[in-house]
Scaffold this motif. Sequence first.
Motif, PDB file in Angstrom:
ATOM      1  N   GLY A  27       0.772  -1.238   0.000  1.00 15.66           N
ATOM      2  CA  GLY A  27       0.000   0.000   0.000  1.00 15.66           C
ATOM      3  C   GLY A  27       0.797   1.276   0.000  1.00 15.66           C
ATOM      4  O   GLY A  27       0.245   2.353   0.271  1.00 15.66           O
ATOM      5  N   VAL A  28       2.095   1.197  -0.292  1.00 15.63           N
ATOM      6  CA  VAL A  28       2.879   2.434  -0.432  1.00 15.63           C
ATOM      7  C   VAL A  28       2.519   3.078  -1.760  1.00 15.63           C
ATOM      8  O   VAL A  28       2.609   2.436  -2.808  1.00 15.63           O
ATOM      9  N   ASN A  29       2.094   4.335  -1.720  1.00 15.13           N
ATOM     10  CA  ASN A  29       1.807   5.074  -2.943  1.00 15.13           C
ATOM     11  C   ASN A  29       2.317   6.512  -2.795  1.00 15.13           C
ATOM     12  O   ASN A  29       2.906   6.872  -1.763  1.00 15.13           O
ATOM     13  N   GLY A  30       2.097   7.299  -3.811  1.00 10.08           N
ATOM     14  CA  GLY A  30       2.583   8.674  -3.767  1.00 10.08           C
ATOM     15  C   GLY A  30       2.001   9.464  -2.616  1.00 10.08           C
ATOM     16  O   GLY A  30       2.703  10.243  -1.963  1.00 10.08           O
ATOM     17  N   ALA A  31       0.727   9.246  -2.346  1.00 18.66           N
ATOM     18  CA  ALA A  31       0.064   9.978  -1.257  1.00 18.66           C
ATOM     19  C   ALA A  31       0.663   9.605   0.093  1.00 18.66           C
ATOM     20  O   ALA A  31       0.815  10.466   0.975  1.00 18.66           O
ATOM     21  N   GLY A  45       6.767  15.621   8.488  1.00 18.43           N
ATOM     22  CA  GLY A  45       8.139  15.884   8.877  1.00 18.43           C
ATOM     23  C   GLY A  45       9.015  14.660   8.933  1.00 18.43           C
ATOM     24  O   GLY A  45      10.018  14.635   9.641  1.00 18.43           O
ATOM     25  N   TYR A  46       8.641  13.630   8.152  1.00 15.43           N
ATOM     26  CA  TYR A  46       9.395  12.384   8.247  1.00 15.43           C
ATOM     27  C   TYR A  46       9.689  11.824   6.868  1.00 15.43           C
ATOM     28  O   TYR A  46       8.828  11.824   5.982  1.00 15.43           O
ATOM     29  N   ARG A  47      10.910  11.309   6.719  1.00 14.20           N
ATOM     30  CA  ARG A  47      11.302  10.648   5.476  1.00 14.20           C
ATOM     31  C   ARG A  47      12.086   9.393   5.821  1.00 14.20           C
ATOM     32  O   ARG A  47      13.218   9.476   6.297  1.00 14.20           O
ATOM     33  N   PRO A  48      11.488   8.217   5.636  1.00  8.04           N
ATOM     34  CA  PRO A  48      12.248   6.986   5.863  1.00  8.04           C
ATOM     35  C   PRO A  48      13.541   7.007   5.055  1.00  8.04           C
ATOM     36  O   PRO A  48      13.611   7.609   3.982  1.00  8.04           O
ATOM     37  N   THR A  49      14.553   6.354   5.569  1.00  5.68           N
ATOM     38  CA  THR A  49      15.879   6.464   4.979  1.00  5.68           C
ATOM     39  C   THR A  49      16.064   5.620   3.723  1.00  5.68           C
ATOM     40  O   THR A  49      17.020   5.833   2.980  1.00  5.68           O
ATOM     41  N   SER A  50      15.181   4.688   3.491  1.00  3.95           N
ATOM     42  CA  SER A  50      15.345   3.805   2.330  1.00  3.95           C
ATOM     43  C   SER A  50      13.985   3.307   1.854  1.00  3.95           C
ATOM     44  O   SER A  50      12.973   3.436   2.549  1.00  3.95           O
ATOM     45  N   ILE A  51      13.981   2.725   0.680  1.00  7.15           N
ATOM     46  CA  ILE A  51      12.757   2.137   0.141  1.00  7.15           C
ATOM     47  C   ILE A  51      12.321   0.954   0.998  1.00  7.15           C
ATOM     48  O   ILE A  51      11.124   0.761   1.244  1.00  7.15           O
ATOM     49  N   ASP A  52      13.284   0.180   1.474  1.00  2.00           N
ATOM     50  CA  ASP A  52      12.933  -0.952   2.345  1.00  2.00           C
ATOM     51  C   ASP A  52      12.253  -0.458   3.621  1.00  2.00           C
ATOM     52  O   ASP A  52      11.336  -1.110   4.135  1.00  2.00           O
ATOM     53  N   SER A  53      12.689   0.691   4.145  1.00  6.67           N
ATOM     54  CA  SER A  53      12.046   1.272   5.319  1.00  6.67           C
ATOM     55  C   SER A  53      10.613   1.676   5.011  1.00  6.67           C
ATOM     56  O   SER A  53       9.715   1.505   5.837  1.00  6.67           O
ATOM     57  N   LEU A  54      10.401   2.212   3.818  1.00  5.90           N
ATOM     58  CA  LEU A  54       9.042   2.571   3.405  1.00  5.90           C
ATOM     59  C   LEU A  54       8.134   1.339   3.431  1.00  5.90           C
ATOM     60  O   LEU A  54       7.001   1.403   3.922  1.00  5.90           O
ATOM     61  N   ARG A 102       4.919   0.838   6.019  1.00  6.87           N
ATOM     62  CA  ARG A 102       3.531   0.634   5.563  1.00  6.87           C
ATOM     63  C   ARG A 102       3.002  -0.712   6.018  1.00  6.87           C
ATOM     64  O   ARG A 102       1.829  -0.832   6.384  1.00  6.87           O
ATOM     65  N   ALA A 103       3.881  -1.721   6.011  1.00  8.10           N
ATOM     66  CA  ALA A 103       3.453  -3.057   6.441  1.00  8.10           C
ATOM     67  C   ALA A 103       3.036  -3.045   7.906  1.00  8.10           C
ATOM     68  O   ALA A 103       2.154  -3.814   8.313  1.00  8.10           O
ATOM     69  N   MET A 104       3.649  -2.158   8.710  1.00  7.74           N
ATOM     70  CA  MET A 104       3.322  -2.075  10.129  1.00  7.74           C
ATOM     71  C   MET A 104       2.276  -0.993  10.412  1.00  7.74           C
ATOM     72  O   MET A 104       1.994  -0.693  11.567  1.00  7.74           O
ATOM     73  N   ASN A 105       1.744  -0.420   9.343  1.00  2.99           N
ATOM     74  CA  ASN A 105       0.706   0.617   9.472  1.00  2.99           C
ATOM     75  C   ASN A 105       1.214   1.843  10.231  1.00  2.99           C
ATOM     76  O   ASN A 105       0.502   2.431  11.049  1.00  2.99           O
ATOM     77  N   ILE A 106       2.459   2.210   9.963  1.00  3.13           N
ATOM     78  CA  ILE A 106       2.982   3.477  10.480  1.00  3.13           C
ATOM     79  C   ILE A 106       2.515   4.563   9.519  1.00  3.13           C
ATOM     80  O   ILE A 106       3.047   4.706   8.412  1.00  3.13           O
ATOM     81  N   THR A 107       1.514   5.289   9.916  1.00  2.00           N
ATOM     82  CA  THR A 107       0.859   6.256   9.049  1.00  2.00           C
ATOM     83  C   THR A 107       1.396   7.667   9.289  1.00  2.00           C
ATOM     84  O   THR A 107       2.023   7.935  10.320  1.00  2.00           O
ATOM     85  N   LEU A 152       8.482   1.118  18.434  1.00  2.00           N
ATOM     86  CA  LEU A 152       7.366   1.763  19.130  1.00  2.00           C
ATOM     87  C   LEU A 152       6.028   1.271  18.579  1.00  2.00           C
ATOM     88  O   LEU A 152       5.108   0.946  19.339  1.00  2.00           O
ATOM     89  N   LYS A 153       5.943   1.199  17.272  1.00  2.00           N
ATOM     90  CA  LYS A 153       4.692   0.758  16.649  1.00  2.00           C
ATOM     91  C   LYS A 153       4.423  -0.710  16.936  1.00  2.00           C
ATOM     92  O   LYS A 153       3.274  -1.115  17.167  1.00  2.00           O
ATOM     93  N   ALA A 154       5.483  -1.527  16.938  1.00  2.00           N
ATOM     94  CA  ALA A 154       5.322  -2.962  17.194  1.00  2.00           C
ATOM     95  C   ALA A 154       4.717  -3.212  18.565  1.00  2.00           C
ATOM     96  O   ALA A 154       3.966  -4.177  18.760  1.00  2.00           O
TER      97      ALA A 154
END
Length: 199
Positions: free
Chosen positions: A51-55, A64-73, A77-82, A105-107
Motif C-alpha cells: 500500500g505504499v503510494n505517492g500519497a 516531517g518524516y522521510r524513511p531512509t530507504s525504500i525498504d524502510s518505506l 507501511r506493512a506495520m501501518n505506520i501512518t 514503538l509501533k510494534a
Amino acid sequence: LLRSRGIAQPTRDEAFALVALNVRSDLINTLAAARYPTPTIDQLIAMTAVGVNGAYISGLAQAGYRPTSIDSLVQFRAMNITPEYVGSFTRIGYAHIDPEELVQLKALNVTADYVAGFQRLGYSRIAPDELVQLKALNVTADYVAGFERLGYRNLPVDKLVQLKALDITPEFVQQTGVRPDATLDVDELVQQKIFRRRR
C-alpha cells in the motif's frame, strides 16, 4: 516511464505482477521527487503490495518524516505506520525518531497518548528505547502516579522498569509500611520483595 526513471526493463513475470498490482506512475514519480534511490522492479512490487503510494510518501513528508530507504518505506507501511501516527509524535516533541526505533514503538503499540501520560507527570522526554522498555512491561502513567501518591516522585525510568519487572506495586509499598522519598529506598523495596518470595 520505467526506462526514463532508470528502472530496468521488467521480465514477463515482473510485467504481469506490475499490471496485476496496478503499480502506478505517481509512485515512481514521487519516489524520484523525494530523491529516493531508483527502485528495482521487486521494490515497486513490494511497495504496491503493502500500500505504499505517492500519497503515503507525501503524507509522511508533510508530517516531517522521510524513511531512509525504500525498504524502510515497505516496513513502515506493512506495520501501518501512518503519517497521522508520525505526526502525533511530532506534536509532543518527538520529531525525527530513528526509523528502527519508530518500528519498535509501533510494534508495541506505543502511542502519543501513552507518552503524553508520562509527560503530564513531569517526564518531559523519555528516550524511545526507554519507552519500549516501559511498554513491554506495561508500565503506565497510572502505575507511576500510584507511586507518586506514596511519595516516590520522579523515579528514574530504570527504577520503574526494575519495580515493574519484580511486580512491585503501590499496593505492595503500602503493605510494607515504608514511605521513603529517596530513590535508594527503591532498592530496599526490591530486597523486601525478593525476601518475601523466598519465604
